[in-house]
Design an enzyme around this catalytic site. Structure first.
Site, PDB file in Angstrom:
ATOM      1  N   LEU A  22     -68.216  67.966  98.928  1.00  0.00           N
ATOM      2  CA  LEU A  22     -67.347  67.326  99.919  1.00  0.00           C
ATOM      3  C   LEU A  22     -65.919  67.841  99.821  1.00  0.00           C
ATOM      4  O   LEU A  22     -65.153  67.744 100.778  1.00  0.00           O
ATOM      5  CB  LEU A  22     -67.367  65.808  99.733  1.00  0.00           C
ATOM      6  CG  LEU A  22     -68.718  65.121  99.978  1.00  0.00           C
ATOM      7  CD1 LEU A  22     -68.626  63.646  99.660  1.00  0.00           C
ATOM      8  CD2 LEU A  22     -69.183  65.329 101.406  1.00  0.00           C
ATOM      9  N   GLY A  23     -65.538  68.374  98.674  1.00  0.00           N
ATOM     10  CA  GLY A  23     -64.183  68.901  98.500  1.00  0.00           C
ATOM     11  C   GLY A  23     -63.931  69.210  97.044  1.00  0.00           C
ATOM     12  O   GLY A  23     -64.649  68.739  96.147  1.00  0.00           O
ATOM     13  N   GLY A  25     -60.500  70.265  94.188  1.00  0.00           N
ATOM     14  CA  GLY A  25     -59.068  70.431  93.974  1.00  0.00           C
ATOM     15  C   GLY A  25     -58.792  70.866  92.552  1.00  0.00           C
ATOM     16  O   GLY A  25     -59.698  71.297  91.824  1.00  0.00           O
ATOM     17  N   GLY A  26     -57.545  70.742  92.148  1.00  0.00           N
ATOM     18  CA  GLY A  26     -57.141  71.195  90.832  1.00  0.00           C
ATOM     19  C   GLY A  26     -57.739  70.390  89.700  1.00  0.00           C
ATOM     20  O   GLY A  26     -57.904  70.893  88.587  1.00  0.00           O
ATOM     21  N   MET A  27     -58.059  69.107  89.966  1.00  0.00           N
ATOM     22  CA  MET A  27     -58.553  68.233  88.904  1.00  0.00           C
ATOM     23  C   MET A  27     -60.075  68.180  88.842  1.00  0.00           C
ATOM     24  O   MET A  27     -60.644  67.989  87.770  1.00  0.00           O
ATOM     25  CB  MET A  27     -58.010  66.819  89.099  1.00  0.00           C
ATOM     26  CG  MET A  27     -56.499  66.735  89.089  1.00  0.00           C
ATOM     27  SD  MET A  27     -55.795  67.077  87.471  1.00  0.00           S
ATOM     28  CE  MET A  27     -56.331  65.626  86.572  1.00  0.00           C
ATOM     29  N   GLY A  28     -60.739  68.293  89.994  1.00  0.00           N
ATOM     30  CA  GLY A  28     -62.183  68.155  89.989  1.00  0.00           C
ATOM     31  C   GLY A  28     -62.798  68.402  91.345  1.00  0.00           C
ATOM     32  O   GLY A  28     -62.137  68.874  92.277  1.00  0.00           O
ATOM     33  N   VAL A  30     -65.632  66.785  94.388  1.00  0.00           N
ATOM     34  CA  VAL A  30     -66.335  65.621  94.921  1.00  0.00           C
ATOM     35  C   VAL A  30     -67.601  66.107  95.622  1.00  0.00           C
ATOM     36  O   VAL A  30     -67.556  67.038  96.435  1.00  0.00           O
ATOM     37  CB  VAL A  30     -65.462  64.834  95.912  1.00  0.00           C
ATOM     38  CG1 VAL A  30     -66.216  63.595  96.415  1.00  0.00           C
ATOM     39  CG2 VAL A  30     -64.155  64.417  95.251  1.00  0.00           C
ATOM     40  N   LYS A  44     -67.435  61.955  92.206  1.00  0.00           N
ATOM     41  CA  LYS A  44     -66.277  62.750  91.793  1.00  0.00           C
ATOM     42  C   LYS A  44     -66.415  63.131  90.329  1.00  0.00           C
ATOM     43  O   LYS A  44     -66.727  62.290  89.488  1.00  0.00           O
ATOM     44  CB  LYS A  44     -64.985  61.962  92.006  1.00  0.00           C
ATOM     45  CG  LYS A  44     -63.728  62.741  91.656  1.00  0.00           C
ATOM     46  CD  LYS A  44     -62.469  61.973  92.061  1.00  0.00           C
ATOM     47  CE  LYS A  44     -61.215  62.794  91.810  1.00  0.00           C
ATOM     48  NZ  LYS A  44     -59.988  62.089  92.274  1.00  0.00           N
ATOM     49  N   ASP A 138     -50.002  58.357  95.626  1.00  0.00           N
ATOM     50  CA  ASP A 138     -50.413  59.573  96.339  1.00  0.00           C
ATOM     51  C   ASP A 138     -51.041  59.206  97.682  1.00  0.00           C
ATOM     52  O   ASP A 138     -52.070  59.764  98.073  1.00  0.00           O
ATOM     53  CB  ASP A 138     -51.384  60.388  95.492  1.00  0.00           C
ATOM     54  CG  ASP A 138     -51.517  61.836  95.983  1.00  0.00           C
ATOM     55  OD1 ASP A 138     -50.596  62.317  96.680  1.00  0.00           O
ATOM     56  OD2 ASP A 138     -52.533  62.474  95.671  1.00  0.00           O
TER      57      ASP A 138
END
Length: 294
Positions: A22-23, A25-28, A30, A44, A138
């Protein structure tokens, strides 16, 4: 939108079988995943390269706690989680609706009635957090999912309890520059008033299709957030004074959530009745597509 799994993605996590991405990013990352009986969840995970960092793991545990605090009315209900696993993961309900940025991209800026209803509902969501002494830190269009029953706030990766010691060094700004509060952009304490500032930025985006301080390099955005006036062109005239107050540089000049909600919407009617037909159609399409993803 779901995309195929990458060659190095795990096949399962806990009792869940991963179906699609689903997506990331820098942290993990999903994933769309399915559990026993076929229940679809959003799962996630944390990137393996940072999973050994104790501070990052602590932040992940706080994210799980904050997601539980907001509950299933204003957030994606936590179904299961294992923040202590070798690869920490969090499974939530799969929300049937687009993110606000996707909805505006596909259907255009929302009409005033939709912006008002959305804003009032988000005031209630943030109030749920703040009454538990948690700030989001955020809030942005991609972290707000639109459903027929109301918006849901997600992604509490940098949320924390009011008054807790920050997990990042003093003077470091953490968040999304285009929707930060001035105090957050300056590396200072971002409390409940900071979430009000971010909420106003989200509503400006919903009404105009752009962030109140424009776009560009992070350093330029951080400067404009701290020192420049918000661009409120295109915002419905009746909402301009209210949004301007929310976007005040000084936290004490911003309204409280209850005051803001009262000026936005009286709470009557169903949320779906306030949404444009194009957004409702997109919600329906996504609901139908869940089981088509294999």
């Amino acid at each position: 939108m779901p995309t195929p799994l990458a060659h190095d993605d795990p096949v399962t996590l806990g009792p869940y079988r991963l179906v699609a991405r689903l997506g990331s990013g820098g942290m993990g990352t999903v994933y769309m995943a399915r559990g026993v009986g076929g229940r679809t969840v959003a799962l996630k995970t944390m990137h393996a390269r940072i999973a050994t960092d104790p501070g990052i793991r602590t932040r992940f545990r706080l994210e799980v706690d904050a997601a539980r605090v907001i509950g299933d009315r204003f957030g994606a209900r936590v179904v299961d989680a294992d923040p202590f696993a070798e690869t920490p993961w969090l499974a939530t309900e799969f929300v049937l609706g687009p993110a606000l940025d996707e909805a505006v991209l596909s259907a255009g800026p929302l009409p005033e009635r939709s912006v008002r209803a959305l804003g009032a509902a988000l005031c209630s969501a943030l109030d749920q957090l703040h009454r538990s002494d948690v700030v989001h830190r955020d809030l942005k269009p991609s972290n707000i999912l639109l459903t027929a029953y109301g918006p849901k706030v997600i992604d509490f990766g940098i949320a924390r309890a009011i008054g807790d010691d920050p997990l990042t060094r003093t003077g470091a700004s953490v968040g999304t520059p285009a929707f930060m509060s001035p105090e957050q952009a300056g590396g200072m304490e971002h409390d409940a008033a900071g979430d009000v500032f971010a909420l106003a930025g989200v509503l400006v985006f919903a009404a105009t299709g752009r962030a109140p301080f424009g776009s560009g390099q992070p350093a330029d955005l951080l400067y404009r957030v701290r020192y420049a006036e918000a661009d409120l062109r295109g915002v419905p005239a009746a909402l301009v004074p209210l949004f301007a107050q929310c976007l005040a540089k000084e936290p004490e000049e911003r309204p409280y959530l209850a005051e803001l909600a009262a000026q936005l919407h009286d709470g009557s009617g169903e949320f779906a009745e306030q949404l444009p037909d194009a957004v409702l159609a997109e919600i329906g399409r996504r609901a139908a597509d869940v089981w088509r993803t294999v």
